[in-house]
Write a protein that holds these residues in place. Structure first.
Motif, PDB file in Angstrom:
ATOM      1  N   ILE A 104      -0.272  16.346  -1.537  1.00 40.37           N
ATOM      2  CA  ILE A 104      -1.648  16.599  -1.110  1.00 40.37           C
ATOM      3  C   ILE A 104      -1.711  17.661  -0.026  1.00 40.37           C
ATOM      4  O   ILE A 104      -2.547  18.553  -0.071  1.00 40.37           O
ATOM      5  N   GLY A 105      -0.846  17.548   0.970  1.00 46.86           N
ATOM      6  CA  GLY A 105      -0.798  18.549   2.025  1.00 46.86           C
ATOM      7  C   GLY A 105      -1.746  18.308   3.188  1.00 46.86           C
ATOM      8  O   GLY A 105      -1.932  19.166   4.028  1.00 46.86           O
ATOM      9  N   GLY A 106      -2.375  17.167   3.263  1.00 48.71           N
ATOM     10  CA  GLY A 106      -3.244  16.862   4.400  1.00 48.71           C
ATOM     11  C   GLY A 106      -4.700  16.766   4.000  1.00 48.71           C
ATOM     12  O   GLY A 106      -5.056  16.821   2.828  1.00 48.71           O
ATOM     13  N   GLY A 107      -5.545  16.636   5.023  1.00 46.09           N
ATOM     14  CA  GLY A 107      -6.975  16.555   4.793  1.00 46.09           C
ATOM     15  C   GLY A 107      -7.442  15.208   4.265  1.00 46.09           C
ATOM     16  O   GLY A 107      -8.524  15.095   3.702  1.00 46.09           O
ATOM     17  N   ILE A 108      -6.644  14.172   4.447  1.00 45.97           N
ATOM     18  CA  ILE A 108      -6.978  12.836   3.952  1.00 45.97           C
ATOM     19  C   ILE A 108      -7.282  11.922   5.134  1.00 45.97           C
ATOM     20  O   ILE A 108      -6.503  11.834   6.077  1.00 45.97           O
ATOM     21  N   ASP A 109      -8.420  11.227   5.045  1.00 46.43           N
ATOM     22  CA  ASP A 109      -8.800  10.264   6.086  1.00 46.43           C
ATOM     23  C   ASP A 109      -8.242   8.872   5.807  1.00 46.43           C
ATOM     24  O   ASP A 109      -7.881   8.149   6.726  1.00 46.43           O
ATOM     25  N   MET A 110      -8.218   8.482   4.522  1.00 54.05           N
ATOM     26  CA  MET A 110      -7.807   7.130   4.156  1.00 54.05           C
ATOM     27  C   MET A 110      -6.867   7.155   2.960  1.00 54.05           C
ATOM     28  O   MET A 110      -7.064   7.944   2.033  1.00 54.05           O
ATOM     29  N   VAL A 111      -5.875   6.278   2.993  1.00 51.26           N
ATOM     30  CA  VAL A 111      -5.030   6.026   1.827  1.00 51.26           C
ATOM     31  C   VAL A 111      -5.391   4.633   1.327  1.00 51.26           C
ATOM     32  O   VAL A 111      -5.314   3.656   2.076  1.00 51.26           O
ATOM     33  N   ASP A 112      -5.828   4.546   0.076  1.00 54.88           N
ATOM     34  CA  ASP A 112      -6.178   3.282  -0.575  1.00 54.88           C
ATOM     35  C   ASP A 112      -5.038   2.937  -1.524  1.00 54.88           C
ATOM     36  O   ASP A 112      -4.749   3.697  -2.448  1.00 54.88           O
ATOM     37  N   ILE A 113      -4.398   1.785  -1.297  1.00 54.70           N
ATOM     38  CA  ILE A 113      -3.183   1.439  -2.034  1.00 54.70           C
ATOM     39  C   ILE A 113      -3.464   0.424  -3.136  1.00 54.70           C
ATOM     40  O   ILE A 113      -3.828  -0.716  -2.873  1.00 54.70           O
ATOM     41  N   PHE A 114      -3.255   0.857  -4.378  1.00 53.67           N
ATOM     42  CA  PHE A 114      -3.348   0.023  -5.574  1.00 53.67           C
ATOM     43  C   PHE A 114      -1.954  -0.214  -6.131  1.00 53.67           C
ATOM     44  O   PHE A 114      -1.683   0.087  -7.285  1.00 53.67           O
ATOM     45  N   ARG A 115      -1.063  -0.710  -5.327  1.00 51.47           N
ATOM     46  CA  ARG A 115       0.307  -1.004  -5.761  1.00 51.47           C
ATOM     47  C   ARG A 115       0.676  -2.387  -5.267  1.00 51.47           C
ATOM     48  O   ARG A 115       0.027  -2.936  -4.376  1.00 51.47           O
ATOM     49  N   ARG A 116       1.749  -2.935  -5.761  1.00 56.44           N
ATOM     50  CA  ARG A 116       2.205  -4.256  -5.321  1.00 56.44           C
ATOM     51  C   ARG A 116       2.625  -4.196  -3.852  1.00 56.44           C
ATOM     52  O   ARG A 116       3.035  -3.140  -3.350  1.00 56.44           O
ATOM     53  N   SER A 117       2.551  -5.331  -3.211  1.00 59.61           N
ATOM     54  CA  SER A 117       2.853  -5.409  -1.779  1.00 59.61           C
ATOM     55  C   SER A 117       4.246  -4.880  -1.435  1.00 59.61           C
ATOM     56  O   SER A 117       4.429  -4.240  -0.397  1.00 59.61           O
ATOM     57  N   GLU A 118       5.216  -5.093  -2.309  1.00 63.43           N
ATOM     58  CA  GLU A 118       6.576  -4.630  -2.014  1.00 63.43           C
ATOM     59  C   GLU A 118       6.694  -3.096  -2.014  1.00 63.43           C
ATOM     60  O   GLU A 118       7.637  -2.539  -1.458  1.00 63.43           O
ATOM     61  N   ALA A 119       5.741  -2.406  -2.607  1.00 57.77           N
ATOM     62  CA  ALA A 119       5.749  -0.938  -2.613  1.00 57.77           C
ATOM     63  C   ALA A 119       5.087  -0.347  -1.371  1.00 57.77           C
ATOM     64  O   ALA A 119       5.208   0.854  -1.114  1.00 57.77           O
ATOM     65  N   VAL A 120       4.399  -1.166  -0.599  1.00 62.22           N
ATOM     66  CA  VAL A 120       3.619  -0.681   0.542  1.00 62.22           C
ATOM     67  C   VAL A 120       4.444   0.040   1.609  1.00 62.22           C
ATOM     68  O   VAL A 120       4.034   1.105   2.077  1.00 62.22           O
ATOM     69  N   PRO A 121       5.609  -0.479   2.036  1.00 61.17           N
ATOM     70  CA  PRO A 121       6.335   0.209   3.116  1.00 61.17           C
ATOM     71  C   PRO A 121       6.660   1.672   2.804  1.00 61.17           C
ATOM     72  O   PRO A 121       6.485   2.546   3.663  1.00 61.17           O
ATOM     73  N   GLU A 122       7.088   1.942   1.593  1.00 62.33           N
ATOM     74  CA  GLU A 122       7.409   3.321   1.207  1.00 62.33           C
ATOM     75  C   GLU A 122       6.156   4.205   1.220  1.00 62.33           C
ATOM     76  O   GLU A 122       6.194   5.351   1.669  1.00 62.33           O
ATOM     77  N   ILE A 123       5.042   3.675   0.757  1.00 56.61           N
ATOM     78  CA  ILE A 123       3.790   4.429   0.738  1.00 56.61           C
ATOM     79  C   ILE A 123       3.314   4.702   2.157  1.00 56.61           C
ATOM     80  O   ILE A 123       2.904   5.822   2.481  1.00 56.61           O
ATOM     81  N   VAL A 124       3.386   3.698   3.021  1.00 53.30           N
ATOM     82  CA  VAL A 124       2.972   3.871   4.416  1.00 53.30           C
ATOM     83  C   VAL A 124       3.861   4.893   5.114  1.00 53.30           C
ATOM     84  O   VAL A 124       3.362   5.775   5.827  1.00 53.30           O
ATOM     85  N   ASP A 125       5.165   4.815   4.896  1.00 56.81           N
ATOM     86  CA  ASP A 125       6.078   5.800   5.497  1.00 56.81           C
ATOM     87  C   ASP A 125       5.722   7.214   5.062  1.00 56.81           C
ATOM     88  O   ASP A 125       5.666   8.138   5.883  1.00 56.81           O
ATOM     89  N   GLU A 126       5.488   7.395   3.774  1.00 55.16           N
ATOM     90  CA  GLU A 126       5.130   8.718   3.260  1.00 55.16           C
ATOM     91  C   GLU A 126       3.799   9.190   3.845  1.00 55.16           C
ATOM     92  O   GLU A 126       3.649  10.352   4.237  1.00 55.16           O
ATOM     93  N   ALA A 127       2.834   8.287   3.922  1.00 54.96           N
ATOM     94  CA  ALA A 127       1.527   8.642   4.486  1.00 54.96           C
ATOM     95  C   ALA A 127       1.665   9.077   5.944  1.00 54.96           C
ATOM     96  O   ALA A 127       1.082  10.086   6.356  1.00 54.96           O
ATOM     97  N   LEU A 128       2.437   8.342   6.713  1.00 60.13           N
ATOM     98  CA  LEU A 128       2.621   8.679   8.121  1.00 60.13           C
ATOM     99  C   LEU A 128       3.345  10.016   8.292  1.00 60.13           C
ATOM    100  O   LEU A 128       3.042  10.769   9.217  1.00 60.13           O
ATOM    101  N   ASP A 129       4.279  10.304   7.406  1.00 61.85           N
ATOM    102  CA  ASP A 129       5.045  11.555   7.481  1.00 61.85           C
ATOM    103  C   ASP A 129       4.282  12.764   6.956  1.00 61.85           C
ATOM    104  O   ASP A 129       4.449  13.876   7.460  1.00 61.85           O
TER     105      ASP A 129
END
Length: 155
Positions: free
Chosen positions: A69-94
């Motif tokens: 995406i490259g930025g410009g996102i206010d919110m990340v809405d996660i439609f994945r299983r709970s066990e996938a969340v840490p990787e998604i959050v790490d990527e979002a933060l980075d």
């Protein structure tokens, strides 16, 4: 996980752009109609799904990951299983400077990932749907919990 009406309404009012992780191109899937609804309400929705990268959904190209995406996102809405969340959050933060909110859909939660995001100043909502909350908080739900689109004095 209890959230005040004013807290959720503030999030939905300040949010303009949403990356929907795990969005489906199948119109009967909840992730599809939630993303479509948010688009119809004026949010810029960036669809994220590696299985459909390069396809077009809601007038936007589906990207494989948040790093595409490259930025410009206010919110990340996660439609994945709970066990996938840490990787998604790490990527979002980075990868998403300026990110304000991580929102996990109904049935999705991860305490450690939420705490990590909160420690970085990110607002976190777990086990809620932004479509449902938007409808509830902005007066679109009726007595039965749904919007019929029919004006009538009969029930």
């Amino acid at each position: 996980m209890s959230y005040s009406h004013s807290h959720l309404k503030d999030i939905l009012t300040r949010t303009r752009s949403i990356a929907v992780v795990g969005v489906s191109v199948n119109p009967v899937r909840p992730s599809y109609y939630v993303a479509r609804y948010l688009t119809l309400k004026g949010f810029t929705v960036v669809p994220v799904n590696p299985m459909h990268a390069g396809e077009t959904l809601f007038g936007r190209e589906v990207v494989a990951s948040l790093s595409g995406i490259g930025g410009g996102i206010d919110m990340v809405d996660i439609f994945r299983r709970s066990e996938a969340v840490p990787e998604i959050v790490d990527e979002a933060l980075d990868e998403l400077p300026g990110l304000q909110t991580i929102w996990m859909q109904i049935g999705v939660s991860h305490a450690a990932a939420a705490a990590k995001a909160q420690a970085r100043g990110i607002t976190v909502v777990q086990n809620r749907c932004p479509k449902i909350e938007y409808q509830r908080l902005f007066g679109e739900l009726r007595m039965g919990g749904f919007a019929t689109g029919v004006i009538s004095s009969k029930l």
